[in-house]
Design an enzyme around this catalytic site. Structure first.
Site, PDB file in Angstrom:
ATOM      1  N   ASP A 281     -18.649 -11.526 -21.597  1.00 31.79           N
ATOM      2  CA  ASP A 281     -19.225 -11.868 -20.298  1.00 31.79           C
ATOM      3  C   ASP A 281     -20.676 -12.326 -20.403  1.00 31.79           C
ATOM      4  OD1 ASP A 281     -16.792 -10.916 -19.539  1.00 31.79           O
ATOM      5  OD2 ASP A 281     -17.551  -8.939 -18.990  1.00 31.79           O
TER       6      ASP A 281
ATOM      7  N   LYS B  91     -11.686 -11.614 -15.758  1.00 28.40           N
ATOM      8  CA  LYS B  91     -12.040 -11.764 -17.174  1.00 28.40           C
ATOM      9  C   LYS B  91     -11.361 -12.983 -17.821  1.00 28.40           C
ATOM     10  CE  LYS B  91     -13.678  -9.334 -20.842  1.00 28.40           C
ATOM     11  NZ  LYS B  91     -14.867  -8.488 -20.823  1.00 28.40           N
TER      12      LYS B  91
ATOM     13  N   HIS C  81       7.959  -7.263  -4.269  1.00 31.43           N
ATOM     14  CA  HIS C  81       6.641  -7.672  -4.777  1.00 31.43           C
ATOM     15  C   HIS C  81       6.730  -8.972  -5.571  1.00 31.43           C
ATOM     16  CE1 HIS C  81       4.299  -4.133  -3.627  1.00 31.43           C
ATOM     17  NE2 HIS C  81       5.458  -3.509  -3.723  1.00 31.43           N
TER      18      HIS C  81
ATOM     19  N   CYS D 235       5.470  -5.896   1.316  1.00 36.02           N
ATOM     20  CA  CYS D 235       5.804  -4.464   1.350  1.00 36.02           C
ATOM     21  C   CYS D 235       5.141  -3.782   2.572  1.00 36.02           C
ATOM     22  CB  CYS D 235       5.415  -3.814   0.023  1.00 36.02           C
ATOM     23  SG  CYS D 235       6.199  -2.225  -0.218  1.00 36.02           S
ATOM     24  N   TYR D 236       4.167  -2.907   2.380  1.00 39.08           N
ATOM     25  CA  TYR D 236       3.501  -2.292   3.543  1.00 39.08           C
ATOM     26  C   TYR D 236       2.973  -3.377   4.477  1.00 39.08           C
ATOM     27  CZ  TYR D 236       0.120   0.234   6.425  1.00 39.08           C
ATOM     28  OH  TYR D 236      -0.580   0.732   7.491  1.00 39.08           O
TER      29      TYR D 236
ATOM     30  N   GLU E 195       4.393 -10.636  -6.734  1.00 35.48           N
ATOM     31  CA  GLU E 195       3.278 -10.762  -7.681  1.00 35.48           C
ATOM     32  C   GLU E 195       3.554 -10.147  -9.045  1.00 35.48           C
ATOM     33  OE1 GLU E 195       3.478  -8.893  -5.046  1.00 35.48           O
ATOM     34  OE2 GLU E 195       2.405  -6.999  -5.204  1.00 35.48           O
TER      35      GLU E 195
ATOM     36  N   GLY F 136       0.848  -1.188   0.000  1.00 36.89           N
ATOM     37  CA  GLY F 136       0.000   0.000   0.000  1.00 36.89           C
ATOM     38  C   GLY F 136       0.880   1.232   0.000  1.00 36.89           C
TER      39      GLY F 136
END
Ligand code: XMP
Length: 517
Positions: A232, A373, A174, A86-87, A176, A59
């Protein structure tokens, strides 16, 4: 509707990181179900949902900020494995008695960590030295009692930490983002080696669960679904049809602002291929009449949205025993609406057609509320839907209405439809359709001089817009080969009466937007 089977689940608490959704996607890529909740999510609810592991996102805040996001400290007593990123790591350390150093200087971008201690988190990574992605100001300068250092960098003693007793982990980098080599491995280790998750999240199971849930909820009543031809709603219709057959009634409204042959294609696909009951409403004249003389984009949107609700409502009222409305709502929309901050909510508000469910007093069936998605595309594939539908670019509700600048007319719409069809055909032929996030033509009310044969022309300008993006919130223009641009331009000018000049839009978002209106 929520997933009711006993799936292993990871809970991600969002402390405001721009990467939170990315963490969720990475976790799911490992075949593990996960949910994002705001940082202050109720502890009783967390206990009840019984996650196998908890990830605290990063964050932008410092733990010393006045309004820094703090959660209930009881979280650290749940005895659930935890990974702070991180945060998330700084906050965990701060709450458990460590020290966080405030820094005005941010470390941003590539960095190298050295692994100082063997541990499950780094099991199977290829090297003791890893390239990682950093984005932080503050850093942990003293770890809480019972924690151990796992990795460091030149700039930071505690790039990764671990508490054996608590089974808590913290990483300053990070894992990710793709720039962290081995990031996926590290997250996978947290899921499987540390939290003992099993990889039970796949689209085949998802489809079976949903079919079961839909049958149970709907019984012998009918569902209506507004089919737009987009990914969708198309996949939702096929899935629901698989569950309840002809109790699903689809309504497809031709608003006159569709792409070339779209109305015919949608009818053919759903009626002939999927044998879905489809009510086709040709409302072109009604829409064009309502839009006559309108120039302002927001007014166009409002008129199109309102008209759609009216037409849809009229048709729906003709069907008996309807109690449900199916919608292709996706997880990012759900997260946005439950998010404690939702910074992007205002930017996107104009995109919602809105009003349908409220007005119609129907219960919502939203089978994709938990999906991203790309997962919906996998569901479509699993259901045997053709790639042409699954890989379609997004198309806005107001359609070509916001791609003709200024006043609309049937004549201009037909010109735009032809040019747009040429462009889509050419990028498919060049094999680059799936690399582009969205591609379309815009018709400008700008005339310029040209020459064709021996004749001087004075015609409209067409803009080619092709962008790369992940979610439409930011975008960059696509670096399409010159030959493809040349082929599109040549064909449009030669084949489409009314256009004598083609230009390519090289603006990114922000500061521009993807659409021109
Ligand atoms: P912008 O132009 O805001 O577009 O950069 C971002 C994405 O949203 C789509 N878009 C809309 N979709 N109704 C919709 O359903 C709208 O009014 C609307 N306006 C833009 C746009 O096509 C792009 O994918």
């Amino acid at each position: 509707m929520t997933v009711t089977t006993a799936l292993d689940k990871i809970l991600i608490l969002d402390f405001g990181s721009q990467y939170t959704q990315l963490i969720a996607r990475r976790v799911r890529e490992h075949g593990v179900y996960c949910e994002i909740q705001p940082f202050n999510h109720d502890i009783a609810k967390i206990r009840e949902s019984n996650p196998k592991g908890i990830i605290l996102s990063g964050g932008p805040s410092s733990v010393y900020d006045e309004n820094a996001p703090f959660c209930d400290k009881e979280l650290f007593n749940l005895q659930i494995p935890m990974l702070g990123i991180c945060y998330g790591m700084q906050y965990m350390s701060y709450c458990l008695g460590g020290k966080v150093d405030r820094s005005e200087k941010r470390e941003y971008g590539r960095a190298y960590i050295g692994i100082t201690k063997d541990n499950s988190l780094f099991e199977g990574v290829n090297s003791r030295q890893l390239e990682v992605w950093m984005s932080h100001g503050d850093k942990v300068s003293a770890i809480p009692e019972g924690f151990l250092q796992l990795a460091n960098t030149d700039n930071c003693d505690f790039a990764a930490v671990y508490s054996p007793n608590r089974n808590f982990y913290g990483v300053q980098f990070h894992p990710e983002v793709v720039h962290t080599s081995e990031g996926s491995k590290i997250l996978g280790n947290f899921l499987f080696k540390i939290s003992n998750c099993s990889a039970s999240w796949n689209m085949k199971n998802f489809i079976e669960t949903k079919i079961h849930e839909i049958r149970k909820e709907v019984g012998d009543r009918n569902i209506i679904c507004g089919l737009s031809g987009g990914v969708d709603s198309s996949v939702a219709a096929v899935l629901i049809h698989r569950a309840i057959g002809d109790q699903l009634k689809c309504i497809f409204v031709n608003n006159g602002l569709l792409r070339q042959n779209e109305a015919e294609k949608v009818q053919k696909t759903f009626r002939d291929n999927f044998h879905i009951e489809l009510i086709y409403v040709d409302a072109e004249e009604r829409f064009l009449r309502a839009l006559e003389g309108i120039q302002d984009p927001e007014q166009k949107r409002k008129i199109i949205g309102r008209k759609f609700i009216r037409v849809f409502d009229e048709e729906a009222n003709k069907i008996k025993n309807v109690e449900f409305l199916a919608q292709g709502t996706l997880y990012p929309d759900v997260i946005e609406s439950i998010s404690s901050k939702g910074p992007s909510a205002t930017i996107k508000s104009h995109h919602n057609v809105g009003g349908l469910p409220d007005k119609m007093n129907l219960k919502l069936i939203e089978p994709f509320r938990e999906l991203f998605k790309d997962e919906v595309r996998l569901v479509g594939k699993e259901l045997g839907m053709p790639d042409e539908i699954i890989n379609r670019h997004p198309f806005p509700g107001p359609g070509l209405g916001i791609r003709i600048l200024g006043k609309l007319s049937k004549e201009k719409l037909d010109i735009l439809r032809k040019a747009d069809a040429v462009m889509i055909e050419e990028i498919k032929k060049a094999g680059i359709y799936n690399d582009i996030w969205q591609a379309f033509v815009v018709l400008l009310p700008v005339k310029s001089v040209g020459v064709m044969g021996d004749e001087r022309t004075y015609e409209n300008t067409a803009v080619l817009r092709m962008v790369e993006s992940v979610d439409g919130m930011t975008a960059d223009w696509s670096k399409v080969p010159y030959e493809v641009l040349g082929a599109i331009s040549n064909r449009i000018i030669n084949e489409v009466n009314g256009i004598n000049r083609v230009v390519y839009d090289i603006s990114s978002k922000p500061p521009s937007t993807i659409e021109w209106e």
